[in-house]
Design an enzyme around this catalytic site. Sequence first.
Site, PDB file in Angstrom:
ATOM      1  N   ARG A  72       0.861  -1.191   0.000  1.00  0.00           N
ATOM      2  CA  ARG A  72       0.000   0.000   0.000  1.00  0.00           C
ATOM      3  C   ARG A  72       0.893   1.236   0.000  1.00  0.00           C
ATOM      4  O   ARG A  72       1.737   1.392   0.880  1.00  0.00           O
ATOM      5  CB  ARG A  72      -0.903  -0.023   1.234  1.00  0.00           C
ATOM      6  CG  ARG A  72      -1.688   1.246   1.406  1.00  0.00           C
ATOM      7  CD  ARG A  72      -2.648   1.218   2.597  1.00  0.00           C
ATOM      8  NE  ARG A  72      -3.249   2.530   2.689  1.00  0.00           N
ATOM      9  CZ  ARG A  72      -3.160   3.335   3.742  1.00  0.00           C
ATOM     10  NH1 ARG A  72      -2.531   2.963   4.841  1.00  0.00           N
ATOM     11  NH2 ARG A  72      -3.724   4.514   3.712  1.00  0.00           N
ATOM     12  N   HIS A 106      -2.648  10.969   0.938  1.00  0.00           N
ATOM     13  CA  HIS A 106      -2.034  10.714   2.243  1.00  0.00           C
ATOM     14  C   HIS A 106      -1.276  11.990   2.633  1.00  0.00           C
ATOM     15  O   HIS A 106      -0.066  11.980   2.792  1.00  0.00           O
ATOM     16  CB  HIS A 106      -1.137   9.484   2.183  1.00  0.00           C
ATOM     17  CG  HIS A 106      -0.788   8.895   3.525  1.00  0.00           C
ATOM     18  ND1 HIS A 106      -0.944   7.558   3.816  1.00  0.00           N
ATOM     19  CD2 HIS A 106      -0.284   9.449   4.649  1.00  0.00           C
ATOM     20  CE1 HIS A 106      -0.532   7.321   5.059  1.00  0.00           C
ATOM     21  NE2 HIS A 106      -0.117   8.461   5.586  1.00  0.00           N
ATOM     22  N   GLU A 162      -7.006   8.521   6.673  1.00  0.00           N
ATOM     23  CA  GLU A 162      -7.174   9.119   7.998  1.00  0.00           C
ATOM     24  C   GLU A 162      -7.726  10.544   7.973  1.00  0.00           C
ATOM     25  O   GLU A 162      -7.034  11.506   8.358  1.00  0.00           O
ATOM     26  CB  GLU A 162      -5.845   9.066   8.775  1.00  0.00           C
ATOM     27  CG  GLU A 162      -5.308   7.655   8.923  1.00  0.00           C
ATOM     28  CD  GLU A 162      -4.055   7.566   9.795  1.00  0.00           C
ATOM     29  OE1 GLU A 162      -3.462   8.603  10.098  1.00  0.00           O
ATOM     30  OE2 GLU A 162      -3.688   6.444  10.179  1.00  0.00           O
ATOM     31  N   ASN A 194      -7.144   1.750  10.135  1.00  0.00           N
ATOM     32  CA  ASN A 194      -5.814   1.937  10.722  1.00  0.00           C
ATOM     33  C   ASN A 194      -5.989   1.921  12.232  1.00  0.00           C
ATOM     34  O   ASN A 194      -6.808   2.677  12.772  1.00  0.00           O
ATOM     35  CB  ASN A 194      -5.207   3.290  10.318  1.00  0.00           C
ATOM     36  CG  ASN A 194      -4.807   3.309   8.849  1.00  0.00           C
ATOM     37  OD1 ASN A 194      -4.961   2.319   8.134  1.00  0.00           O
ATOM     38  ND2 ASN A 194      -4.292   4.437   8.404  1.00  0.00           N
ATOM     39  N   TYR A 238      -3.878   1.794  15.988  1.00  0.00           N
ATOM     40  CA  TYR A 238      -2.620   1.864  16.736  1.00  0.00           C
ATOM     41  C   TYR A 238      -2.800   1.694  18.236  1.00  0.00           C
ATOM     42  O   TYR A 238      -1.936   1.140  18.909  1.00  0.00           O
ATOM     43  CB  TYR A 238      -1.920   3.200  16.459  1.00  0.00           C
ATOM     44  CG  TYR A 238      -1.336   3.239  15.072  1.00  0.00           C
ATOM     45  CD1 TYR A 238      -0.060   2.731  14.821  1.00  0.00           C
ATOM     46  CD2 TYR A 238      -2.067   3.715  13.994  1.00  0.00           C
ATOM     47  CE1 TYR A 238       0.472   2.727  13.542  1.00  0.00           C
ATOM     48  CE2 TYR A 238      -1.540   3.717  12.712  1.00  0.00           C
ATOM     49  CZ  TYR A 238      -0.270   3.212  12.492  1.00  0.00           C
ATOM     50  OH  TYR A 238       0.257   3.196  11.230  1.00  0.00           O
ATOM     51  N   GLU A 272      -3.307  -0.185   8.189  1.00  0.00           N
ATOM     52  CA  GLU A 272      -2.106   0.180   8.954  1.00  0.00           C
ATOM     53  C   GLU A 272      -2.224  -0.368  10.362  1.00  0.00           C
ATOM     54  O   GLU A 272      -3.279  -0.284  10.984  1.00  0.00           O
ATOM     55  CB  GLU A 272      -1.938   1.699   9.088  1.00  0.00           C
ATOM     56  CG  GLU A 272      -1.437   2.412   7.874  1.00  0.00           C
ATOM     57  CD  GLU A 272      -1.259   3.913   8.103  1.00  0.00           C
ATOM     58  OE1 GLU A 272      -0.946   4.328   9.244  1.00  0.00           O
ATOM     59  OE2 GLU A 272      -1.451   4.658   7.134  1.00  0.00           O
TER      60      GLU A 272
END
Length: 457
Positions: A75, A120, A165, A299, A301, A359
């Site tokens: 990606r 991005h 995002e 994504n 985290y 991600e």
Amino acid sequence: MKRFPEGFVWGSATSSYQIEGAAHEDGRGESIWDRFAKTPGTIADNSNGNVACDHYHQFATNIDLMASLGMKAYRFSIAWPRILPTGRRAHVETRGLDFYDRLVDRLLEAKIIPFVTLYHWDLPQALEDAGGWPSRDTALAFVDFADVVSRRLGDRVKHWITHNEPWCISVLGHANGHHAPGRSSFPLALATAHHLNLSHGLAVPVLRQNAPGAEVGITLNLLHCDPASPSEADHLACRELDGTFNRWYLDPIFGRGYPEDIVRLHRQDGHLPPEGELPFVKPGDMDIAAREIDFLGVNYYSRAIVRSAKVPESDNLAPTVFAAEDATDMGWEIHPEGLLKILRRVHSEYSAPRIYVTENGAAFDTGPGADGRIRDTRRRDFLRGHLEACQTACDEGIPLRGYFLWSLLDNYEWAHGYAKRFGVVWVDYETQQRIPKESARWYREVIRANALPERDA
Ligand code: IFM
């Protein structure tokens, strides 16, 4: 050993500004990150993406590296200012298109599936000067960009992500100024979020037209939120953070419009007018934003433990906290259960048709030992925990189709500069030498087996 579903897509992710370098080559225009990085006090180590990982010149080496690690997909994002230096299609820079053309061909030769993210974060500075994302016109310019890129790559690229995002673009870029373009106004952030949604929806049919048979989606960064204590105040604060961080972005994409409770909150805080229509929404916009997608990119985290700031301390019961050893170098709590909860939620509450984890990864600054090996066991353990969550999700029947670790290479971590290392491959920024870390070898074994090795391996 329990296997992942047949055909599960294993990959890694990067983005243009974070790795490409070659900031002034082949007609590339200025991006908001070039400008932001020049502004004193914005980047921890005063660095910029001028060279980064020199991927623009070393993409073939990087693809060989991916192939040697057994990766099945990659990606990456397209630098808008490389293609349209002034942001608009009046001037198309063919050398920029040629670069991505070569990149895609080389990936396909190596049997690595390209997943393209269009935006991005590196907006052409010329568009920012004309109003940037708070201006509706930028949404229309994005559709032109999507059209130009997909006309060129759509015969070979069959996985497209419109935006990466939107929360970060909106809030970090426009509400608190931590990211480019460094604006600090919540009303502008809300307009930005809407124009991202609008531009996403407008681009969906264009991508489908130019890339027949392609899957089209959007990537959101989602945060699992838990209240810091059982108090009512913390529960409410938790619901509000979930609303501003997650639902504000999920709801419009899945046809629910902007969440009422958060609209109310923004009206109270003066971010929106006290009543009436949302100033940036025009008739028909919400239907466009909700155009059917083929997949949602997630994504993930960390999670948030939420404590109310609005009530006296005494009203909050004993808060949950996490120990320093449970955090990455970003200070983010390591909490794989949050990923499972997010996956369950986008499946059950939003019926996302397909999901990719686009991600997931961790910053740890583990460098080469005396023998040259990089024993990043904390990253390996992080990945294992999160992949166990993915496996559980698959077992539960959640349509999770793939996983992209962030990141292939150590790279430019935005306002943190080069100090935060997310790569499974070490980059020596002086020499551009790459050294696969132990986590990369471990990931290769996972891919080879399509399964997680036993815990004590
Ligand atoms: O490096 C970023 C990436 O650009 C977007 N998602 C989060 C990563 C780690 O902060």
